[in-house]
Design a protein around this motif. Structure first.
Motif, PDB file in Angstrom:
ATOM      1  N   THR A 249       0.815  -1.218   0.000  1.00  0.00           N
ATOM      2  CA  THR A 249       0.000   0.000   0.000  1.00  0.00           C
ATOM      3  C   THR A 249       0.848   1.266   0.000  1.00  0.00           C
TER       4      THR A 249
ATOM      5  N   CYS B  10       4.192 -11.669   9.188  1.00  0.00           N
ATOM      6  CA  CYS B  10       4.765 -11.838  10.527  1.00  0.00           C
ATOM      7  C   CYS B  10       4.976 -13.312  10.861  1.00  0.00           C
TER       8      CYS B  10
ATOM      9  N   THR C  56       2.860  -4.758  15.541  1.00  0.00           N
ATOM     10  CA  THR C  56       3.575  -4.943  14.274  1.00  0.00           C
ATOM     11  C   THR C  56       2.747  -5.785  13.295  1.00  0.00           C
ATOM     12  N   ASN C  57       1.879  -6.656  13.814  1.00  0.00           N
ATOM     13  CA  ASN C  57       0.936  -7.357  12.922  1.00  0.00           C
ATOM     14  C   ASN C  57       0.093  -6.341  12.154  1.00  0.00           C
ATOM     15  N   GLN C  58      -0.418  -5.345  12.868  1.00  0.00           N
ATOM     16  CA  GLN C  58      -1.267  -4.329  12.201  1.00  0.00           C
ATOM     17  C   GLN C  58      -0.444  -3.525  11.196  1.00  0.00           C
ATOM     18  N   LEU C  59       0.789  -3.200  11.552  1.00  0.00           N
ATOM     19  CA  LEU C  59       1.622  -2.412  10.625  1.00  0.00           C
ATOM     20  C   LEU C  59       1.897  -3.203   9.346  1.00  0.00           C
ATOM     21  N   ALA C  60       2.255  -4.465   9.496  1.00  0.00           N
ATOM     22  CA  ALA C  60       2.561  -5.279   8.310  1.00  0.00           C
ATOM     23  C   ALA C  60       1.318  -5.465   7.444  1.00  0.00           C
ATOM     24  N   THR C  61       0.172  -5.619   8.097  1.00  0.00           N
ATOM     25  CA  THR C  61      -1.071  -5.788   7.339  1.00  0.00           C
ATOM     26  C   THR C  61      -1.476  -4.465   6.681  1.00  0.00           C
ATOM     27  N   ALA C  62      -1.279  -3.364   7.385  1.00  0.00           N
ATOM     28  CA  ALA C  62      -1.610  -2.049   6.819  1.00  0.00           C
ATOM     29  C   ALA C  62      -0.733  -1.747   5.610  1.00  0.00           C
ATOM     30  N   LEU C  63       0.527  -2.126   5.696  1.00  0.00           N
ATOM     31  CA  LEU C  63       1.462  -1.871   4.595  1.00  0.00           C
ATOM     32  C   LEU C  63       1.351  -2.922   3.501  1.00  0.00           C
TER      33      LEU C  63
END
Lengths: 134, 134, 134, 134, 134, 134
Positions: free
Chosen positions: A3, A84, B115-122
């Motif tokens: 993204t 992850c 970091t799960n959310q960051l990786a998924t967001a990116l």
């Protein structure tokens, strides 16, 4: 796909370079994995995220390094974070996780998810003896 | 509240009694917590669930007992299972989890979720080096 | 990959054509993204889904269009919906989301996920003052 | 506790009254459960939500009424919605769910959650034969 | 990609061969899908997982085979397991799921997820009448 | 109930007192909600968590304060964190959220969850145009 567009030459930014240098020094490798390359689109977010990961994962503490990776994998599985799961499974192997431990971790996460669903399905009231709060 | 009525005298059923007896013997306590009491509405489900929990959690294996409880708590937190967070936090304490380790586990689960959310967001693409599959 | 076969000529179905025409008119573009093309396997489901998205996302309301996209991205991240994270990040950019706002949104979702885990791990009782229900 | 104050006399609002009357007529009972009472704080949201629930759950369709309730319970368990697990378990019983079926549903949800975790932990690539999309 | 290397000749292990043979016999097909091939890295985990899947999914019970697949798909969607959504959608089709039923299942899962969010957002208290536990 | 015992006199610890004082000064209130009181069992975790919340939620940034609370509520709903839904709904109200906005937020979270499930059920491939990564 992603993204955000990866920064062409991320280390041209001195803050990014400082983080990447610290990652390389801490992990004793030249390899910078994609999460950090993508986070480089916002140097402040990169700095804060790495600082927190380093403080918990690369600093001696009350939990040993492999245990911390196992917990990290478990959370990543339940959150469905493909990236992850991959990166922390690799990290756990680098810290000594055997194939037997890997299989046992999977069985354990699967079992916990299973009993989580049963307890939620049953709406089991919490036993008074488990309450530490009073 | 619960979605099933607890059986009035569960141990009148011999299959339930056998499971409860095995729980008491395995854990060396007379206490049977509510999950098992509620699962007693279906003796076969009770038997299978306890057999699986016993095999993974109460049998020596490649992961030490406290590590297994920490992973169990982590999964239960992410799945939002209030009952399971309570019961496995109590179990981890009984197996020696200190307050410092408890705080570190929480920080670790919170960091992993972050970091799960960051990786998924990116939508970060997985590094080729992490692939063990080929 | 997908679990349904995309319809070969979806607009041969007049109900599908009407929805696609409305998407094009509403968004002022000829582009129909894959979600709608795949939903076309069931025209009624397509109609209802688009009607609801249009009513909430493409109609002036008490929340501004960018805020709505930010919330949409946040929910999609936590639900781990790769497609939705991609499509709504693109939509948010089209509605003016800057790189700074994007980074802040990620940090915010990550922080919320983090404190969600802490509150669940601690099983913190809700403060009476937060109760609006009585 | 709740995040909104229940409306004191919800049926003084004619739109709310119309929805409540339709719920009573559709379900052939005088009982209005709390979800609808709480949604009454916004009559438009109440109307749209009930219309959708009625269309899918109280209208003959390609899936029988009990199957629909079982799926509803399953989703509610995985989403950790305590209210929904309670209300749809009660609904399923009203539509004929036996204790044996209830136990089997729980075992099934627990098994699915288990293999979901295994597949995610392994990051198993999707078999080409499962692809319906090309 | 995957987190484990598929075993080169899995059926050289007699325990793996026995499971694969049973899968082929039970499903009356020569096809072994990737989940089982990847689980073969740990024969004990493979055996236990297949035994449980076979007992619930391939044995006559109080729920019909298609209903069980629909519930399995629903859980897999909410857990965001891409592999499982693919494999169980294929399985449901093989057991007779029509396109109309597939569309209805999707609408149902989507509706349940929607009202789950509403009930959680409102923090609706559970109606006393739903309590089966006392 | 809770998994940790609240500290009897938390402000006897100077690090806890400093955090509580900063919370009171930042929020201009004497009220310290339970999350902070429970986190006080580990002063370092308390300090880090508050520092992060303050930096994102109580500091002017590219997103306005109410938008940040709406995103926080959305994430908390999807994660099923009852405490967080309560506390951030109260915070959003304090920052001006109207009942109309609250209802619209709920509808939006519910819609996003709905289309998340549809996209996951369909396993819709991401449109190339959404890729910002190349």
């Amino acid at each position: 796909m992603a993204t955000t567009r990866p920064v062409a030459d991320p280390e041209a930014d001195l803050r990014v370079k400082a983080v990447f240098d610290d990652i390389r020094a801490t992990r004793q490798t030249d390899f910078i994995n994609n999460l950090w390359r993508h986070l480089a689109f916002d140097p402040a977010l990169l700095e804060r995220t790495w600082a927190e990961v380093k403080a918990l994962m690369a600093t001696p503490s009350s939990l040993d390094p492999l245990t911390k990776e196992l917990v990290y994998i478990a959370v990543s599985i339940v959150n469905g974070c493909s990236y992850c799961v991959h990166s922390h499974t690799a990290a756990a192997r680098a810290k000594g996780m055997t194939a037997v431990q890997h299989a046992e971790l999977m069985a354990l996460v699967a079992l916990a998810a299973k009993t989580n669903q049963l307890a939620t399905a049953l709406q089991v009231p919490v036993d008074a003896v488990f309450d530490a709060g009073t």
